[in-house]
Scaffold this motif. Structure first.
Motif, PDB file in Angstrom:
ATOM      1  N   ASN A   1      25.656  35.981  46.052  1.00 57.18           N
ATOM      2  CA  ASN A   1      25.705  37.263  45.362  1.00 57.18           C
ATOM      3  C   ASN A   1      25.978  37.043  43.863  1.00 57.18           C
ATOM      4  N   PRO A   2      25.066  36.391  43.159  1.00 60.41           N
ATOM      5  CA  PRO A   2      25.318  36.085  41.747  1.00 60.41           C
ATOM      6  C   PRO A   2      25.424  37.324  40.855  1.00 60.41           C
ATOM      7  N   ALA A   3      24.844  38.424  41.270  1.00 54.29           N
ATOM      8  CA  ALA A   3      24.911  39.643  40.472  1.00 54.29           C
ATOM      9  C   ALA A   3      26.310  40.257  40.469  1.00 54.29           C
ATOM     10  N   ALA A   4      27.174  39.800  41.370  1.00 53.55           N
ATOM     11  CA  ALA A   4      28.538  40.332  41.453  1.00 53.55           C
ATOM     12  C   ALA A   4      29.422  39.832  40.316  1.00 53.55           C
ATOM     13  N   GLY A   5      28.920  38.871  39.550  1.00 48.40           N
ATOM     14  CA  GLY A   5      29.699  38.349  38.432  1.00 48.40           C
ATOM     15  C   GLY A   5      30.288  36.993  38.748  1.00 48.40           C
ATOM     16  N   HIS A   6      31.172  36.522  37.869  1.00 52.74           N
ATOM     17  CA  HIS A   6      31.774  35.207  38.046  1.00 52.74           C
ATOM     18  C   HIS A   6      33.178  35.186  37.463  1.00 52.74           C
ATOM     19  N   LEU A   7      33.933  34.194  37.870  1.00 53.85           N
ATOM     20  CA  LEU A   7      35.238  33.928  37.282  1.00 53.85           C
ATOM     21  C   LEU A   7      35.034  32.970  36.121  1.00 53.85           C
ATOM     22  N   THR A   8      35.778  33.145  35.060  1.00 56.08           N
ATOM     23  CA  THR A   8      35.737  32.214  33.938  1.00 56.08           C
ATOM     24  C   THR A   8      37.105  31.570  33.821  1.00 56.08           C
ATOM     25  N   LEU A   9      37.124  30.245  33.909  1.00 58.56           N
ATOM     26  CA  LEU A   9      38.367  29.488  33.856  1.00 58.56           C
ATOM     27  C   LEU A   9      38.316  28.491  32.707  1.00 58.56           C
ATOM     28  N   THR A  10      39.484  28.201  32.135  1.00 59.41           N
ATOM     29  CA  THR A  10      39.538  27.103  31.173  1.00 59.41           C
ATOM     30  C   THR A  10      39.322  25.812  31.955  1.00 59.41           C
ATOM     31  N   ARG A  11      38.956  24.765  31.263  1.00 61.85           N
ATOM     32  CA  ARG A  11      38.774  23.476  31.940  1.00 61.85           C
ATOM     33  C   ARG A  11      40.089  23.028  32.592  1.00 61.85           C
ATOM     34  N   ARG A  12      41.177  23.283  31.923  1.00 63.29           N
ATOM     35  CA  ARG A  12      42.503  22.917  32.464  1.00 63.29           C
ATOM     36  C   ARG A  12      42.781  23.675  33.759  1.00 63.29           C
ATOM     37  N   ASP A  13      42.519  24.970  33.771  1.00 61.72           N
ATOM     38  CA  ASP A  13      42.755  25.767  34.969  1.00 61.72           C
ATOM     39  C   ASP A  13      41.791  25.390  36.097  1.00 61.72           C
ATOM     40  N   PHE A  14      40.554  25.051  35.749  1.00 59.60           N
ATOM     41  CA  PHE A  14      39.591  24.635  36.763  1.00 59.60           C
ATOM     42  C   PHE A  14      40.036  23.319  37.402  1.00 59.60           C
ATOM     43  N   THR A  15      40.524  22.393  36.579  1.00 60.05           N
ATOM     44  CA  THR A  15      41.037  21.132  37.087  1.00 60.05           C
ATOM     45  C   THR A  15      42.227  21.373  38.016  1.00 60.05           C
TER      46      THR A  15
END
Length: 55
Positions: free
Chosen positions: A34-48
């Motif tokens: 469901n790509p139209a639902a949007g996405h989360l955006t994380l800093t590289r630090r938070d993603f790690t």
């Protein structure tokens, strides 16, 4: 254009599909079903930190 990549941990036909993308210094995470639902955006630090918690 943003290049989304499916996670190697998403599995074949199990329906649990996650995609990630490099968003100019941040990481985007979305549901590939469901790509139209949007996405989360994380800093590289938070993603790690997220990946470390999930491992």
């Amino acid at each position: 254009m943003t290049h989304w990549r499916k996670s190697t941990h998403s599995g074949g036909n199990e329906g649990e599909c996650v995609e990630v993308a490099d968003l100019d210094g941040h990481i985007g995470v979305r549901d590939s079903k469901n790509p139209a639902a949007g996405h989360l955006t994380l800093t590289r630090r938070d993603f790690t930190a997220l990946l470390t918690r999930l491992a």
